[in-house]
Structure formats: structure tokens, C-alpha cells
Design a protein around this motif. Structure first.
Motif, mmCIF file in Angstrom:
data_model
loop_
_atom_site.group_PDB
_atom_site.id
_atom_site.type_symbol
_atom_site.label_atom_id
_atom_site.label_comp_id
_atom_site.label_asym_id
_atom_site.label_seq_id
_atom_site.Cartn_x
_atom_site.Cartn_y
_atom_site.Cartn_z
ATOM 1 N N ALA A 96 0.842 -1.205 0.000
ATOM 2 C CA ALA A 96 0.000 0.000 0.000
ATOM 3 C C ALA A 96 0.874 1.251 0.000
ATOM 4 O O ALA A 96 0.596 2.221 -0.707
ATOM 5 C CB ALA A 96 -0.935 -0.008 1.209
ATOM 6 N N LEU A 97 1.947 1.221 0.767
ATOM 7 C CA LEU A 97 2.882 2.343 0.806
ATOM 8 C C LEU A 97 3.510 2.567 -0.557
ATOM 9 O O LEU A 97 3.594 3.696 -1.039
ATOM 10 C CB LEU A 97 3.957 2.072 1.851
ATOM 11 C CG LEU A 97 5.091 3.072 1.925
ATOM 12 C CD1 LEU A 97 4.552 4.430 2.370
ATOM 13 C CD2 LEU A 97 6.163 2.590 2.871
ATOM 14 N N ASP B 25 -10.123 2.965 7.254
ATOM 15 C CA ASP B 25 -10.405 4.315 6.754
ATOM 16 C C ASP B 25 -9.251 4.943 5.991
ATOM 17 O O ASP B 25 -8.868 6.074 6.253
ATOM 18 C CB ASP B 25 -10.817 5.242 7.900
ATOM 19 C CG ASP B 25 -11.999 4.708 8.680
ATOM 20 O OD1 ASP B 25 -12.860 4.069 8.048
ATOM 21 O OD2 ASP B 25 -12.056 4.924 9.898
ATOM 22 N N GLY B 26 -8.665 4.224 5.063
ATOM 23 C CA GLY B 26 -7.602 4.787 4.239
ATOM 24 C C GLY B 26 -6.215 4.739 4.847
ATOM 25 O O GLY B 26 -5.254 5.146 4.214
ATOM 26 N N GLY C 222 -0.051 1.100 17.376
ATOM 27 C CA GLY C 222 -1.210 1.830 17.893
ATOM 28 C C GLY C 222 -1.491 3.154 17.203
ATOM 29 O O GLY C 222 -2.470 3.813 17.516
ATOM 30 N N TRP C 223 -0.667 3.570 16.261
ATOM 31 C CA TRP C 223 -0.840 4.830 15.539
ATOM 32 C C TRP C 223 -1.355 4.530 14.131
ATOM 33 O O TRP C 223 -0.825 3.656 13.454
ATOM 34 C CB TRP C 223 0.484 5.570 15.421
ATOM 35 C CG TRP C 223 1.062 6.051 16.706
ATOM 36 C CD1 TRP C 223 1.525 5.298 17.736
ATOM 37 C CD2 TRP C 223 1.263 7.406 17.085
ATOM 38 N NE1 TRP C 223 2.005 6.103 18.729
ATOM 39 C CE2 TRP C 223 1.864 7.400 18.364
ATOM 40 C CE3 TRP C 223 1.011 8.632 16.465
ATOM 41 C CZ2 TRP C 223 2.198 8.570 19.035
ATOM 42 C CZ3 TRP C 223 1.350 9.781 17.130
ATOM 43 C CH2 TRP C 223 1.932 9.760 18.402
ATOM 44 N N ARG C 224 -2.350 5.287 13.658
ATOM 45 C CA ARG C 224 -2.792 5.175 12.263
ATOM 46 C C ARG C 224 -1.712 5.791 11.377
ATOM 47 O O ARG C 224 -1.309 6.925 11.582
ATOM 48 C CB ARG C 224 -4.121 5.908 12.055
ATOM 49 C CG ARG C 224 -5.283 5.178 12.688
ATOM 50 C CD ARG C 224 -6.620 5.869 12.481
ATOM 51 N NE ARG C 224 -6.932 5.966 11.072
ATOM 52 C CZ ARG C 224 -7.339 7.088 10.480
ATOM 53 N NH1 ARG C 224 -7.491 8.205 11.153
ATOM 54 N NH2 ARG C 224 -7.617 7.091 9.196
ATOM 55 N N PHE C 225 -1.250 5.046 10.379
ATOM 56 C CA PHE C 225 -0.173 5.468 9.482
ATOM 57 C C PHE C 225 -0.765 5.730 8.110
ATOM 58 O O PHE C 225 -1.306 4.834 7.483
ATOM 59 C CB PHE C 225 0.887 4.364 9.430
ATOM 60 C CG PHE C 225 2.083 4.676 8.563
ATOM 61 C CD1 PHE C 225 2.772 5.868 8.681
ATOM 62 C CD2 PHE C 225 2.536 3.742 7.639
ATOM 63 C CE1 PHE C 225 3.883 6.133 7.890
ATOM 64 C CE2 PHE C 225 3.641 3.988 6.851
ATOM 65 C CZ PHE C 225 4.317 5.193 6.979
#
Length: 188
Positions: free
Chosen positions: A62-63, A91-92, A99-102
Motif C-alpha cells: 500500500a505504501l 479508513d484509508g 497503535g498509531w494510524r499510518f
């Protein structure tokens, strides 16, 4: 990183990854990064039900699909490699990293961030600055500083890495990002 017992083969992983590529329906064999496959520890093994795909592999692909330059790709891979846990991102988000949304190419207040890390502890903006675009003119440097001040007013911590630093030691840059994540978690 927690991994299940059943792994898919690289060929099956490529078929799975095709669902994440915009151009997959038009191409009979979607391009898959050798880097993502190699770094994701995809091990050929007999399939068992239910088969699992390593979340690191999904996040790396994805990256690669979203990064806009080689230095962004190197920095993003390094951030992922320092993670202790990777989960599918909602959500994208590329992934949930410790624990962090990247997120990559995240829009904030009229600006597009190379990477964003979001958690209840804070918001971290990460920029990969190539000399070709960010360092040549005083006007671009001024724009970057104005942008950083604006983001800071909205509660963002901004980290910038020069392309030469990313190219020389991407894992050290990724390690710095994780230090900021831990610092923000302690401060909140």
C-alpha cells in the motif's frame, strides 16, 4: 509482530495484493514490488484454512502504491520496519503501527503531508524533503517553514528529513520517527 501459522505463497500474495492496486483490473499481471515481497517474510507453505497474509506485506505494498518519490518510499519502509506491531489500517490508513494510524499523502488544512501518524497521544507529520524540490530556492524553504508553523498551530508535531539522510540511513530516520512516537505517548 504477531503472525498466524498459515502463510500464502508469493504467487497467492500477489493475487491478494492486486485488489489494492487501482490498475489491477486492466492488467493481467499487476506489478508487485520485489522489495515488499522480500521484506515481508512471505514464506511459501502449504495453504491451511484460514490462510493469512502478513500485514507487513500488505502495508508495504500500500505504501509503494501511494508514495510519490523514492525517498518517501524508503522512509515509509523504514518506519514500518521499526514497528513492533502492524495491523490492517481502517479508513484509508496504510496500517496501524504500534497503535498509531499510518497514512501517506494525508490532507490537513489545505496541505498534503508525505506521512501522518495519528493517535490519541498526538498527530505527527513526517516530511521527506528532496533537495530538488525543497532545498533549491529561498521561496520553497520559506513556504515549508510557514507550512510547519501552520500545522503546529493545529496541534501537529512536524518532522522533516532531508533526502540525503534518508538515502544514507533510512532505518536511522525510521528510528527517529519511533522515538517521537514514544515521546508523544509519554507526554500525553
Amino acid at each position: 509482530m504477531a503472525r498466524g501459522n498459515a502463510y500464502v505463497s508469493p504467487a497467492e500474495a500477489r493475487a491478494f495484493f492486486a485488489r489494492f492496486l487501482d490498475d489491477a483490473p486492466r492488467t493481467p499481471s499487476p506489478p508487485v514490488s520485489r522489495t515488499a515481497v522480500a521484506l515481508a517474510d512471505l514464506t511459501p507453505a502449504p495453504l491451511a484454512e484460514p490462510a493469512t497474509v502478513d500485514p507487513m506485506a500488505v502495508a508495504m505494498l500500500a505504501l509503494e502504491h501511494r508514495a510519490e518519490s523514492p525517498i518517501e518510499l524508503d522512509l515509509g519502509h523504514a518506519i514500518l520496519r521499526w514497528a513492533t506491531t502492524i495491523e490492517p489500517g481502517p479508513d484509508g490508513a496504510i496500517a496501524i503501527v504500534d497503535g498509531w494510524r499510518f497514512l501517506a499523502q494525508h490532507e490537513v488544512s489545505g496541505y498534503r503531508l508525505d506521512f501522518a501518524l495519528l493517535s490519541p497521544h498526538g498527530s505527527l507529520a513526517i516530511e521527506a524533503d528532496g533537495w530538488e524540490f525543497h532545498g533549491r530556492t529561498q521561496a520553497q524553504a520559506s513556504h515549508d517553514r510557514t507550512r510547519d508553523r501552520h500545522l503546529t498551530l493545529f496541534g501537529w508535531t512536524v518532522i522533516r528529513f532531508m533526502g540525503c539522510d534518508i538515502r544514507s540511513d533510512p532505518l536511522a530516520c525510521g528510528g527517529e520517527v519511533h522515538k517521537f512516537m514514544r515521546w508523544l505517548a509519554r507526554e500525553s
